[in-house]
Design a protein around this motif. Sequence first.
Motif, PDB file in Angstrom:
ATOM      1  N   THR A 153      10.606   7.876   8.464  1.00  0.00           N
ATOM      2  CA  THR A 153      11.549   6.788   8.211  1.00  0.00           C
ATOM      3  C   THR A 153      11.003   5.504   8.805  1.00  0.00           C
ATOM      4  O   THR A 153      10.515   5.491   9.932  1.00  0.00           O
ATOM      5  N   THR A 154      11.052   4.449   8.031  1.00  0.00           N
ATOM      6  CA  THR A 154      10.684   3.125   8.516  1.00  0.00           C
ATOM      7  C   THR A 154      11.882   2.202   8.311  1.00  0.00           C
ATOM      8  O   THR A 154      12.900   2.611   7.743  1.00  0.00           O
ATOM      9  N   THR A 155      11.748   0.970   8.757  1.00  0.00           N
ATOM     10  CA  THR A 155      12.854   0.030   8.556  1.00  0.00           C
ATOM     11  C   THR A 155      13.103  -0.238   7.082  1.00  0.00           C
ATOM     12  O   THR A 155      14.194  -0.654   6.704  1.00  0.00           O
ATOM     13  N   GLY A 156      12.085   0.028   6.241  1.00  0.00           N
ATOM     14  CA  GLY A 156      12.222  -0.275   4.827  1.00  0.00           C
ATOM     15  C   GLY A 156      12.609   0.881   3.936  1.00  0.00           C
ATOM     16  O   GLY A 156      12.940   0.686   2.767  1.00  0.00           O
ATOM     17  N   GLY A 157      12.574   2.116   4.462  1.00  0.00           N
ATOM     18  CA  GLY A 157      12.913   3.240   3.601  1.00  0.00           C
ATOM     19  C   GLY A 157      12.558   4.577   4.208  1.00  0.00           C
ATOM     20  O   GLY A 157      12.300   4.688   5.414  1.00  0.00           O
ATOM     21  N   THR A 158      12.533   5.597   3.355  1.00  0.00           N
ATOM     22  CA  THR A 158      12.253   6.951   3.806  1.00  0.00           C
ATOM     23  C   THR A 158      11.217   7.595   2.881  1.00  0.00           C
ATOM     24  O   THR A 158      11.013   7.156   1.753  1.00  0.00           O
ATOM     25  N   VAL A 160       6.672  11.433  -1.571  1.00  0.00           N
ATOM     26  CA  VAL A 160       7.711  10.826  -2.404  1.00  0.00           C
ATOM     27  C   VAL A 160       8.385   9.756  -1.563  1.00  0.00           C
ATOM     28  O   VAL A 160       8.834  10.027  -0.444  1.00  0.00           O
ATOM     29  N   LEU A 161       8.444   8.537  -2.086  1.00  0.00           N
ATOM     30  CA  LEU A 161       8.924   7.383  -1.332  1.00  0.00           C
ATOM     31  C   LEU A 161      10.195   6.808  -1.946  1.00  0.00           C
ATOM     32  O   LEU A 161      10.376   6.826  -3.162  1.00  0.00           O
ATOM     33  N   ARG A 162      11.046   6.251  -1.079  1.00  0.00           N
ATOM     34  CA  ARG A 162      12.261   5.581  -1.565  1.00  0.00           C
ATOM     35  C   ARG A 162      12.550   4.379  -0.676  1.00  0.00           C
ATOM     36  O   ARG A 162      12.627   4.496   0.545  1.00  0.00           O
ATOM     37  N   SER A 163      12.691   3.215  -1.294  1.00  0.00           N
ATOM     38  CA  SER A 163      13.084   2.007  -0.584  1.00  0.00           C
ATOM     39  C   SER A 163      14.096   1.269  -1.440  1.00  0.00           C
ATOM     40  O   SER A 163      13.734   0.655  -2.454  1.00  0.00           O
ATOM     41  N   GLY A 164      15.351   1.336  -1.075  1.00  0.00           N
ATOM     42  CA  GLY A 164      16.393   0.697  -1.871  1.00  0.00           C
ATOM     43  C   GLY A 164      16.422   1.262  -3.278  1.00  0.00           C
ATOM     44  O   GLY A 164      16.615   2.465  -3.483  1.00  0.00           O
ATOM     45  N   THR A 165      16.200   0.415  -4.277  1.00  0.00           N
ATOM     46  CA  THR A 165      16.198   0.863  -5.672  1.00  0.00           C
ATOM     47  C   THR A 165      14.794   1.165  -6.186  1.00  0.00           C
ATOM     48  O   THR A 165      14.613   1.422  -7.368  1.00  0.00           O
ATOM     49  N   ARG A 166      13.802   1.149  -5.297  1.00  0.00           N
ATOM     50  CA  ARG A 166      12.425   1.466  -5.689  1.00  0.00           C
ATOM     51  C   ARG A 166      12.065   2.885  -5.265  1.00  0.00           C
ATOM     52  O   ARG A 166      12.392   3.312  -4.159  1.00  0.00           O
ATOM     53  N   VAL A 167      11.397   3.600  -6.153  1.00  0.00           N
ATOM     54  CA  VAL A 167      10.917   4.946  -5.844  1.00  0.00           C
ATOM     55  C   VAL A 167       9.451   5.033  -6.230  1.00  0.00           C
ATOM     56  O   VAL A 167       8.981   4.291  -7.095  1.00  0.00           O
ATOM     57  N   LEU A 183       4.863   3.224   1.924  1.00  0.00           N
ATOM     58  CA  LEU A 183       6.287   2.949   2.063  1.00  0.00           C
ATOM     59  C   LEU A 183       6.515   1.517   2.546  1.00  0.00           C
ATOM     60  O   LEU A 183       7.431   0.833   2.069  1.00  0.00           O
ATOM     61  N   ASN A 184       5.681   1.053   3.471  1.00  0.00           N
ATOM     62  CA  ASN A 184       5.794  -0.314   3.946  1.00  0.00           C
ATOM     63  C   ASN A 184       5.538  -1.305   2.805  1.00  0.00           C
ATOM     64  O   ASN A 184       6.202  -2.340   2.703  1.00  0.00           O
ATOM     65  N   ARG A 185       4.547  -1.006   1.957  1.00  0.00           N
ATOM     66  CA  ARG A 185       4.275  -1.872   0.812  1.00  0.00           C
ATOM     67  C   ARG A 185       5.440  -1.878  -0.169  1.00  0.00           C
ATOM     68  O   ARG A 185       5.843  -2.911  -0.694  1.00  0.00           O
ATOM     69  N   LEU A 186       5.958  -0.691  -0.446  1.00  0.00           N
ATOM     70  CA  LEU A 186       7.044  -0.566  -1.420  1.00  0.00           C
ATOM     71  C   LEU A 186       8.274  -1.363  -0.979  1.00  0.00           C
ATOM     72  O   LEU A 186       8.995  -1.894  -1.812  1.00  0.00           O
ATOM     73  N   SER A 187       8.497  -1.433   0.323  1.00  0.00           N
ATOM     74  CA  SER A 187       9.699  -2.104   0.847  1.00  0.00           C
ATOM     75  C   SER A 187       9.489  -3.590   1.116  1.00  0.00           C
ATOM     76  O   SER A 187      10.431  -4.286   1.508  1.00  0.00           O
ATOM     77  N   SER A 188       8.260  -4.077   0.902  1.00  0.00           N
ATOM     78  CA  SER A 188       7.972  -5.481   1.234  1.00  0.00           C
ATOM     79  C   SER A 188       8.521  -6.445   0.180  1.00  0.00           C
ATOM     80  O   SER A 188       8.824  -6.067  -0.946  1.00  0.00           O
TER      81      SER A 188
END
Length: 230
Positions: A170-175, A194-201, A225-230
């Motif tokens: 888990t990071t600040t941006g997702g799981t 498998v990554l999830r950040s808000g509405t991005r998978v 995951l950090n990139r996906l949530s940026s």
Amino acid sequence: MTENQTVQQKSVRRNRVAAAACFAAALITATVVGTQSATADGTAHRAAAVAARSAAVAAPGLGSAHLVQSEDYFRKGLNPVGATVALTGRQALSACSGEETMRDLTKGNATAYASVNWTFDTDGMLTESAASAPTGTAAATWEKQLVALVQDCQDEPAGHWRYGAAHTLTTTGGTARWYPAYNGDGTVTGGVAVLRSGTRVAVVELTGRPAYAPASVEGIATAALNRLSS
């Protein structure tokens, strides 16, 4: 369809994908779809990074900048030589899912797609496929479907390639859930997350040499995951 027929179909599909992965890993030239290309010379990794960032930006909410970048690999001791970026959602999801794509999984309902295929200066490759969902509910559904696809390749007969047990981060941006991959002899050969950040998978997979230890997979999953949530 009988159970034996289902198992045979899965085996054929995985063998076909494994063969394609081996071929792709041997490439030393990568093209950013519809935009730029980079070759494996002394500045290949820098050119690939620029190309990945400058590829056409998808619909608001997801673009190539949200995919794993070349500098993420240097921290893991990997040297990328090229990247192929696309925004169509038509790249195969993982070695386990065979030919299924993110567009297939989402039934074309994502607001944007992005994918990348990285090659390295040694045997190995990394693929990532991402989608932006119209709602949080849709994103949660797609995440569950991706997890189910990965878990389908955990229980395999002795001597078969398989994914290992799930690990969560888990990071600040997702799981994320990440899984090491094992050859039939039990050696580690990359892994998948498998990554999830808000509405991005997204699903990201590292394949190649047994030297890719589980720690490398966790590190790549965290970076992705950090990139996906940026």
